[in-house]
Design a protein around this motif. Structure first.
Motif, PDB file in Angstrom:
ATOM      1  N   VAL A 107       9.057  -6.151   5.134  1.00 23.78           N
ATOM      2  CA  VAL A 107       8.195  -5.621   5.727  1.00 23.78           C
ATOM      3  C   VAL A 107       8.324  -4.059   5.240  1.00 23.78           C
ATOM      4  O   VAL A 107       9.498  -3.304   5.578  1.00 23.78           O
ATOM      5  N   GLY A 108       7.416  -3.303   4.580  1.00 22.25           N
ATOM      6  CA  GLY A 108       7.475  -1.918   3.963  1.00 22.25           C
ATOM      7  C   GLY A 108       7.032  -1.766   2.921  1.00 22.25           C
ATOM      8  O   GLY A 108       7.059  -0.723   2.396  1.00 22.25           O
ATOM      9  N   LEU A 109       6.354  -2.678   2.206  1.00 22.23           N
ATOM     10  CA  LEU A 109       5.539  -2.583   0.864  1.00 22.23           C
ATOM     11  C   LEU A 109       4.694  -1.472   0.927  1.00 22.23           C
ATOM     12  O   LEU A 109       3.801  -1.389   1.903  1.00 22.23           O
ATOM     13  N   ASN A 110       4.799  -0.405  -0.140  1.00 16.55           N
ATOM     14  CA  ASN A 110       3.828   0.928  -0.005  1.00 16.55           C
ATOM     15  C   ASN A 110       2.751   0.507  -0.969  1.00 16.55           C
ATOM     16  O   ASN A 110       2.292   0.911  -2.083  1.00 16.55           O
ATOM     17  N   ASP A 111       1.829  -0.392  -0.273  1.00 22.37           N
ATOM     18  CA  ASP A 111       0.621  -0.869  -0.965  1.00 22.37           C
ATOM     19  C   ASP A 111      -0.438  -1.288   0.202  1.00 22.37           C
ATOM     20  O   ASP A 111       0.246  -2.180   1.105  1.00 22.37           O
ATOM     21  N   VAL A 112      -1.602  -1.351  -0.089  1.00 27.32           N
ATOM     22  CA  VAL A 112      -2.693  -1.820   0.896  1.00 27.32           C
ATOM     23  C   VAL A 112      -2.701  -3.470   0.398  1.00 27.32           C
ATOM     24  O   VAL A 112      -3.615  -4.005  -0.337  1.00 27.32           O
ATOM     25  N   ASN A 113      -1.644  -4.109   0.643  1.00 28.69           N
ATOM     26  CA  ASN A 113      -1.523  -5.719   0.467  1.00 28.69           C
ATOM     27  C   ASN A 113      -0.234  -6.468   0.727  1.00 28.69           C
ATOM     28  O   ASN A 113       0.532  -5.797   1.538  1.00 28.69           O
ATOM     29  N   ALA A 114      -0.126  -7.702   0.419  1.00 26.52           N
ATOM     30  CA  ALA A 114       0.912  -8.393   0.898  1.00 26.52           C
ATOM     31  C   ALA A 114       1.152  -9.517  -0.231  1.00 26.52           C
ATOM     32  O   ALA A 114       0.221  -9.841  -0.931  1.00 26.52           O
ATOM     33  N   TYR A 115       2.298 -10.032  -0.601  1.00 22.75           N
ATOM     34  CA  TYR A 115       2.483 -10.723  -1.660  1.00 22.75           C
ATOM     35  C   TYR A 115       3.697 -11.708  -1.628  1.00 22.75           C
ATOM     36  O   TYR A 115       4.633 -11.222  -0.856  1.00 22.75           O
ATOM     37  N   TYR A 116       3.547 -12.898  -2.247  1.00 21.51           N
ATOM     38  CA  TYR A 116       4.720 -13.650  -2.409  1.00 21.51           C
ATOM     39  C   TYR A 116       5.154 -13.835  -4.016  1.00 21.51           C
ATOM     40  O   TYR A 116       4.137 -13.826  -4.695  1.00 21.51           O
ATOM     41  N   ASP A 117       6.346 -13.926  -4.167  1.00 23.15           N
ATOM     42  CA  ASP A 117       6.618 -13.770  -5.623  1.00 23.15           C
ATOM     43  C   ASP A 117       7.664 -14.773  -5.857  1.00 23.15           C
ATOM     44  O   ASP A 117       8.343 -14.768  -7.154  1.00 23.15           O
ATOM     45  N   GLY A 118       8.061 -15.573  -5.231  1.00 23.59           N
ATOM     46  CA  GLY A 118       8.875 -16.996  -5.412  1.00 23.59           C
ATOM     47  C   GLY A 118      10.174 -16.310  -5.008  1.00 23.59           C
ATOM     48  O   GLY A 118      11.263 -17.301  -4.740  1.00 23.59           O
ATOM     49  N   THR A 119      10.664 -15.186  -4.643  1.00 26.23           N
ATOM     50  CA  THR A 119      11.702 -14.864  -4.085  1.00 26.23           C
ATOM     51  C   THR A 119      11.693 -14.008  -2.756  1.00 26.23           C
ATOM     52  O   THR A 119      12.635 -13.988  -1.999  1.00 26.23           O
ATOM     53  N   GLN A 120      10.588 -13.701  -2.400  1.00 24.34           N
ATOM     54  CA  GLN A 120      10.234 -12.758  -1.118  1.00 24.34           C
ATOM     55  C   GLN A 120       8.970 -13.098  -0.765  1.00 24.34           C
ATOM     56  O   GLN A 120       7.989 -13.303  -1.832  1.00 24.34           O
ATOM     57  N   VAL A 121       8.502 -12.592   0.487  1.00 26.54           N
ATOM     58  CA  VAL A 121       7.199 -12.114   0.982  1.00 26.54           C
ATOM     59  C   VAL A 121       7.096 -10.781   1.327  1.00 26.54           C
ATOM     60  O   VAL A 121       8.104 -10.377   1.953  1.00 26.54           O
ATOM     61  N   GLN A 122       6.459  -9.978   0.496  1.00 22.29           N
ATOM     62  CA  GLN A 122       6.338  -8.365   1.069  1.00 22.29           C
ATOM     63  C   GLN A 122       5.166  -8.087   1.585  1.00 22.29           C
ATOM     64  O   GLN A 122       4.161  -8.758   1.274  1.00 22.29           O
ATOM     65  N   ILE A 123       5.370  -7.263   2.883  1.00 21.55           N
ATOM     66  CA  ILE A 123       4.110  -7.147   3.694  1.00 21.55           C
ATOM     67  C   ILE A 123       4.147  -5.529   3.651  1.00 21.55           C
ATOM     68  O   ILE A 123       4.834  -4.796   3.990  1.00 21.55           O
ATOM     69  N   GLY A 124       2.559  -5.231   3.329  1.00 19.47           N
ATOM     70  CA  GLY A 124       2.231  -3.784   3.234  1.00 19.47           C
ATOM     71  C   GLY A 124       1.403  -3.321   4.183  1.00 19.47           C
ATOM     72  O   GLY A 124       1.553  -4.082   5.296  1.00 19.47           O
TER      73      GLY A 124
END
Ligand SMILES: [Ca+2]
Ligand SMILES: [Ca+2]
Ligand SMILES: [Zn+2]
Length: 335
Positions: free
Chosen positions: A204-221
């Motif tokens: 949690v803490g992605l600096n973007d108006v978005n969330a994503y999965y990339d195979g190694t993590q889930v990032q929450i913006g």
């Protein structure tokens, strides 16, 4: 040893007695402290109280002091109960072989989420040391995206309900992921994101108006305005839905289908969770209000967000989220 006959003695810093409390007023009364049930029989009974059970240390003979005194074998076993991790201490009557009492050591933490109210989350730890590591799946953690450090605490109470707080963002995301884990197990018979119990960390803490999965993590913006972390059930379960899709034969689905596949995992998880604050629905992002105009997709009527309800020759070349319309609509009708 006597279990259930505790004394609490309170002293001042000089060791002077201030007060005492006795938990058990009844005297211990046993005819004999010689068991007639073999230790090995009691251990076997104890292991049978959990699934996939194994022993955690030796057994000991105790007096179990409740309303009456009973001679008992105390055994701790590790396994699962109803699919949840369990570390259970079991008291077996040292004469009759009956299970007299059990005590569960795996505790669920409590979190104040931003989008789903007060929730129970299966964190790890004990005493004064806890972490946001899922007790049912050790590779499922929630971390601060700055430094990728798993959230820890001295108690098992997390977040403050403020959507701009990263720990609160992790309460939402961790809860969502656990609901998806349970949904996959209960409804689909699948073990974890990868089918073998494995997950990737949530950050949690992605600096973007978005969330994503990339195979190694889930990032929450965050949201477009207000900097609120967007870890609602449908967003997080969508991202891990990509992870499930990624671990199917042939890998992640092609451009025109990848987003609708992920949305179906989001919606299914929302319906499984049946949360009182984030009510189940067929919209995507209604809780987090990503860009200030409510849901970003309407599975029951994709055209409400300008996406196609039905397949056409232009679907394969549409933007990937817009192309989710026909698949999302199909899933809604099917569900
Ligand atoms: Ca909802
Ligand atoms: Ca929703
Ligand atoms: Zn997606």
């Amino acid at each position: 040893p006597v279990v259930g006959g505790d004394f609490v003695v309170v002293t001042d810093s000089a060791g002077r007695l201030l007060t005492t409390t006795v938990a058990q007023g009844r005297p211990v009364a046993l005819a004999s402290v010689t068991p007639t049930l073999a230790r090995s029989t009691a251990r076997h009974t104890a292991r049978g109280t959990v699934q996939h059970g194994r022993y955690d240390g030796a057994s000991r003979l105790v007096v179990l002091q409740r309303n009456a005194s009973r001679l008992a074998w105390e055994t701790t076993v590790v396994g699962t109960r109803a699919g949840e991790a369990s570390r259970l201490t079991v008291y077996v009557d040292a004469h009759s072989g009956r299970v007299l009492s059990t005590r569960e050591h795996v505790m669920e933490g409590t979190g104040s989420s931003a989008w789903a109210g007060t929730v129970s989350i299966p964190t790890s730890g004990s005493g004064t040391s806890y972490s946001m590591t899922n007790a049912n799946a050790s590779t499922l953690k929630c971390q601060n995206a700055s430094g990728n450090v798993t959230f820890t605490g001295t108690d098992d109470s997390w977040g403050n309900g403020d959507a701009t707080n990263r720990e609160t963002g992790c309460v939402d995301a961790f809860y969502a992921a656990e609901q998806e884990r349970q949904m996959l197990s209960t409804w689909l018979g699948r073990s974890g994101m990868d089918g073998s119990g494995g997950w990737v960390p949530i950050r949690v803490g992605l600096n973007d108006v978005n969330a994503y999965y990339d195979g190694t993590q889930v990032q929450i913006g965050h949201t477009q305005t207000g900097g609120k972390w967007i870890g609602s059930i449908d967003v997080v379960a969508h991202e891990f839905g990509h992870g499930v899709d990624d671990h199917t034969p042939g890998g992640i689905s092609g451009a025109g289908t990848q987003e609708f596949v992920a949305d179906t995992f989001g919606a299914a998880t929302e319906w499984y969770a049946n949360n009182g604050t984030d009510r189940p629905d067929y919209t995507v992002g209604e809780q987090v209000n990503l860009v200030g105009s409510g849901p970003i997709r309407y599975m029951y009527n994709p055209s409400l967000a300008g996406d196609a309800n039905c397949y056409s020759s232009s679907t394969p070349t549409s933007e990937v989220h817009s192309a989710a319309g026909p698949g999302n609509h199909w899933f809604y009708l099917l569900a």
